[in-house]
Design an enzyme around this catalytic site. Structure first.
Site, short mmCIF file in Angstrom:
data_model
loop_
_atom_site.label_atom_id
_atom_site.label_comp_id
_atom_site.label_asym_id
_atom_site.label_seq_id
_atom_site.Cartn_x
_atom_site.Cartn_y
_atom_site.Cartn_z
N TYR A 204 -15.16 -17.14 24.93
CA TYR A 204 -15.76 -18.46 24.65
C TYR A 204 -15.83 -19.20 25.99
O TYR A 204 -14.81 -19.43 26.64
CB TYR A 204 -14.89 -19.26 23.69
CG TYR A 204 -14.90 -18.76 22.27
CD1 TYR A 204 -14.16 -17.64 21.88
CD2 TYR A 204 -15.66 -19.41 21.29
CE1 TYR A 204 -14.16 -17.19 20.57
CE2 TYR A 204 -15.66 -18.97 19.97
CZ TYR A 204 -14.91 -17.86 19.62
OH TYR A 204 -14.93 -17.40 18.31
N LYS A 300 -15.31 -19.38 11.09
CA LYS A 300 -14.67 -19.69 9.81
C LYS A 300 -15.55 -19.50 8.59
O LYS A 300 -15.04 -19.36 7.47
CB LYS A 300 -14.19 -21.16 9.82
CG LYS A 300 -13.00 -21.40 10.73
CD LYS A 300 -11.81 -20.59 10.28
CE LYS A 300 -10.83 -20.32 11.42
NZ LYS A 300 -10.00 -19.16 11.15
P1 FAS Z 1 -24.70 -16.66 1.77
O1 FAS Z 1 -25.69 -17.70 2.21
O2 FAS Z 1 -24.33 -15.57 2.68
O3 FAS Z 1 -25.27 -15.93 0.44
C1 FAS Z 1 -25.92 -16.68 -0.57
C2 FAS Z 1 -26.81 -15.72 -1.36
O4 FAS Z 1 -27.37 -16.44 -2.46
C3 FAS Z 1 -27.99 -15.21 -0.52
O5 FAS Z 1 -28.06 -13.81 -0.62
C4 FAS Z 1 -29.19 -15.89 -1.15
O6 FAS Z 1 -30.36 -15.10 -1.12
C5 FAS Z 1 -28.73 -16.11 -2.58
N1 FAS Z 1 -29.40 -17.20 -3.28
C6 FAS Z 1 -29.72 -18.43 -2.79
N2 FAS Z 1 -30.33 -19.17 -3.75
C7 FAS Z 1 -30.39 -18.38 -4.88
C8 FAS Z 1 -30.91 -18.57 -6.19
N3 FAS Z 1 -31.49 -19.73 -6.56
N4 FAS Z 1 -30.79 -17.57 -7.09
C9 FAS Z 1 -30.19 -16.39 -6.74
N5 FAS Z 1 -29.69 -16.13 -5.50
C10 FAS Z 1 -29.79 -17.14 -4.59
N6 FAS Z 1 -20.08 -17.49 9.92
C11 FAS Z 1 -19.14 -17.01 10.78
O7 FAS Z 1 -17.95 -17.03 10.45
N7 FAS Z 1 -19.51 -16.52 12.02
C12 FAS Z 1 -20.84 -16.45 12.40
O8 FAS Z 1 -21.15 -16.00 13.48
C13 FAS Z 1 -21.84 -16.90 11.52
N8 FAS Z 1 -23.17 -16.78 11.84
C14 FAS Z 1 -24.12 -17.27 10.96
C15 FAS Z 1 -25.50 -17.17 11.24
C16 FAS Z 1 -26.47 -17.69 10.36
C17 FAS Z 1 -27.96 -17.55 10.70
C18 FAS Z 1 -26.05 -18.35 9.19
C19 FAS Z 1 -27.07 -19.00 8.27
C20 FAS Z 1 -24.70 -18.43 8.88
C21 FAS Z 1 -23.72 -17.86 9.75
N9 FAS Z 1 -22.36 -17.90 9.45
C22 FAS Z 1 -21.40 -17.43 10.29
C23 FAS Z 1 -21.90 -18.40 8.20
C24 FAS Z 1 -22.10 -17.29 7.16
O9 FAS Z 1 -21.45 -16.11 7.59
C25 FAS Z 1 -21.63 -17.79 5.83
O10 FAS Z 1 -20.38 -18.45 5.93
C26 FAS Z 1 -21.54 -16.71 4.78
O11 FAS Z 1 -22.76 -16.03 4.73
C27 FAS Z 1 -21.20 -17.38 3.46
O12 FAS Z 1 -21.39 -16.46 2.46
P2 FAS Z 1 -21.93 -16.94 1.02
O13 FAS Z 1 -21.20 -18.15 0.60
O14 FAS Z 1 -21.91 -15.72 0.18
O15 FAS Z 1 -23.42 -17.46 1.27
C1 PHB Z 2 -19.83 -13.05 15.79
O1 PHB Z 2 -19.31 -11.98 16.15
O2 PHB Z 2 -20.98 -13.12 15.27
C2 PHB Z 2 -19.08 -14.34 16.00
C3 PHB Z 2 -17.74 -14.29 16.32
C4 PHB Z 2 -17.03 -15.48 16.52
C5 PHB Z 2 -17.70 -16.68 16.39
C6 PHB Z 2 -19.06 -16.73 16.05
C7 PHB Z 2 -19.76 -15.55 15.86
O3 PHB Z 2 -17.03 -17.85 16.60
#
Ligand code: FAS
Ligand code: PHB
Length: 398
Positions: A204, A300
């Protein structure tokens, strides 16, 4: 499975990590459920999301019978490295937390593992099944109205688990819900690269040019991020420009080189903090991103989603087996304690390491004073390590 039963105990909306792990845990507890997912399988399995897992998340995946490939392929890390003022400082997590490690195993792989298990031995998982509305939340039975194969259908259930992320239908269905949120004045440009990691642990970096993060997916694939202005078009960033900027931000006065390679994916991720309270209304329970969003600086998001569904699976299983809803009644408060701790930590990591567009020299000195304190004080370092490695999941018993 092409069609779902018209009736089940738990209707799960969303096949992200929250919905899929909840369905796995319920299935193993003998509680029938159905998962409705609006997109297709390829979409769910290819979304580049999280990568860093707390031990509690790894334990939950093993408990769900989904840890076999993870055990073979996950990378165990004994800390992270902070960089600032052209210096590097390694935080020794086991030494600071009494023996805790963290793990790298991409969310894409977790989702693939859980989908494969569910398609093999249930419960029903419907792709291209978009939940349109939920109702009956205060009645004897709840209902999910959804569209599948061009037809509208209704799934009647005892409980609905809203695991449909930040843009789903669930969190809008909690009447009187309060949402606390903060938008950040910057985003992340994230890349995947065929380049072996240049560090054993995540790096980081705070720099005058902005934040950068070096993560990885395997011994041959790097996952790196750099802070960019909101609204950045990834098409404006060539491979060379990305690597040059990462080099500048990771630069230290020591013999270290960032290994480059072909960039195979790039995308811009906006940064947001958000919490919806309460995480329940009657027969509807929210879990994961449907209830809360954190900036990814603290790693997280995925881990919070797992902690929610571990608690929710216990509560739904108790209600199904004995009719006792005490754990369900306590669900929102139980989860929000952990959520707000993670929200604060994610805000702390983000605001300490990023450079605001209107940042003053004073703010920069404050950031460097905080980072120097963490580098010099075991107590300050332990506070960061404890939060990053994750706290044990509070699982109330009936
Ligand atoms: P999700 O959003 O993963 O899953 C929700 C699901 O519900 C999706 O498959 C969607 O298609 C479906 N859905 C939505 N509306 C619906 C409907 N009306 N009917 C049926 N299905 C529906 N977290 C980290 O810890 N580290 C990271 O590096 C990180 N990078 C990320 C990058 C991006 C681009 C994003 C957007 C998030 C990132 N996150 C990261 C956070 C991410 O990992 C989330 O915390 C994690 O996906 C949460 O999981 P769910 O709660 O299952 O939600
Ligand atoms: C990742 O590996 O995508 C990652 C790890 C740690 C972070 C964010 C993203 O804080």
């Amino acid at each position: 499975m092409s069609t779902a039963p018209a009736r089940t105990t738990v209707g799960v909306i969303g096949a992200g990590p929250a919905g899929l792990l909840l369905a796995r845990l319920l299935h193993r507890a003998g509680v029938d459920c159905v998962v409705l997912e609006s997109h297709d399988r390829a979409y769910c399995e290819q979304r580049q999301r999280a990568g860093m897992l707390e031990q509690a998340t790894v334990d939950a995946l093993h408990a769900a019978g989904a840890g076999e490939r993870l055990a073979r392929e996950a990378l165990r890390h004994d800390g992270i490295e902070l960089r600032f003022d052209r210096r590097a400082h390694r935080l020794d997590f086991p030494g600071l937390t009494g023996g805790r490690y963290v793990w790298i195993y991409a969310q894409t792989e977790i989702v693939k593992d859980l989908i494969a298990l569910q398609l093999k031995d249930g419960p029903p998982l419907l792709f291209d099944a978009e939940a349109l509305a939920v109702d009956g939340l205060d009645g004897e039975r709840a209902r999910i109205r959804y569209r599948h194969n061009g037809a509208e259908r209704t799934l009647t259930c005892d409980w609905i688990a809203g695991c449909d992320g930040h843009h789903g239908v669930s969190h809008a269905a909690v009447p009187g819900a309060v949402t606390y949120e903060r938008e950040y004045p910057y985003s992340w440009l994230g890349i995947l690269a065929d380049a072996p990691p240049s560090s054993e642990v995540l790096v980081y970096a705070h720099s005058p040019r902005g934040f950068a993060l070096h993560s990885m997916r395997s011994p041959t694939v790097g996952r790196l991020y750099l802070q960019v202005p909101n609204g950045t078009d990834p098409g404006d960033w060539s491979d060379t420009r990305i690597w040059d900027e990462l080099d500048a931000r990771f630069a230290i006065d020591a013999d270290w080189r960032l290994t480059r390679g072909p960039i195979t994916a790039k995308a811009v991720l906006p940064m947001r903090s958000s919490v919806t309270e309460p995480m329940r209304h009657g027969r509807l329970l929210l879990a994961g991103d449907a209830a809360h969003i954190v900036p990814p600086t603290g790693a997280k998001g995925l881990n919070l989603a797992v902690a929610d569904v571990v608690v929710l699976a216990d509560a739904l299983t108790a209600a199904h087996r004995t009719g006792d809803t005490a754990l369900l009644d306590a669900y929102s408060a139980t989860c929000l304690d952990r959520v707000w701790r993670a929200e604060h930590f994610s805000y702390f990591m983000t605001s300490t390491l990023h450079t605001d567009p209107d940042q003053t020299a004073f703010t920069t000195r404050l950031q460097l004073a905080q980072l120097s304190r963490i580098a010099a004080s075991r107590h300050a370092a332990a506070e960061l390590a404890e939060n990053y490695a994750g706290l044990p999941i509070d699982r109330p018993t009936p």
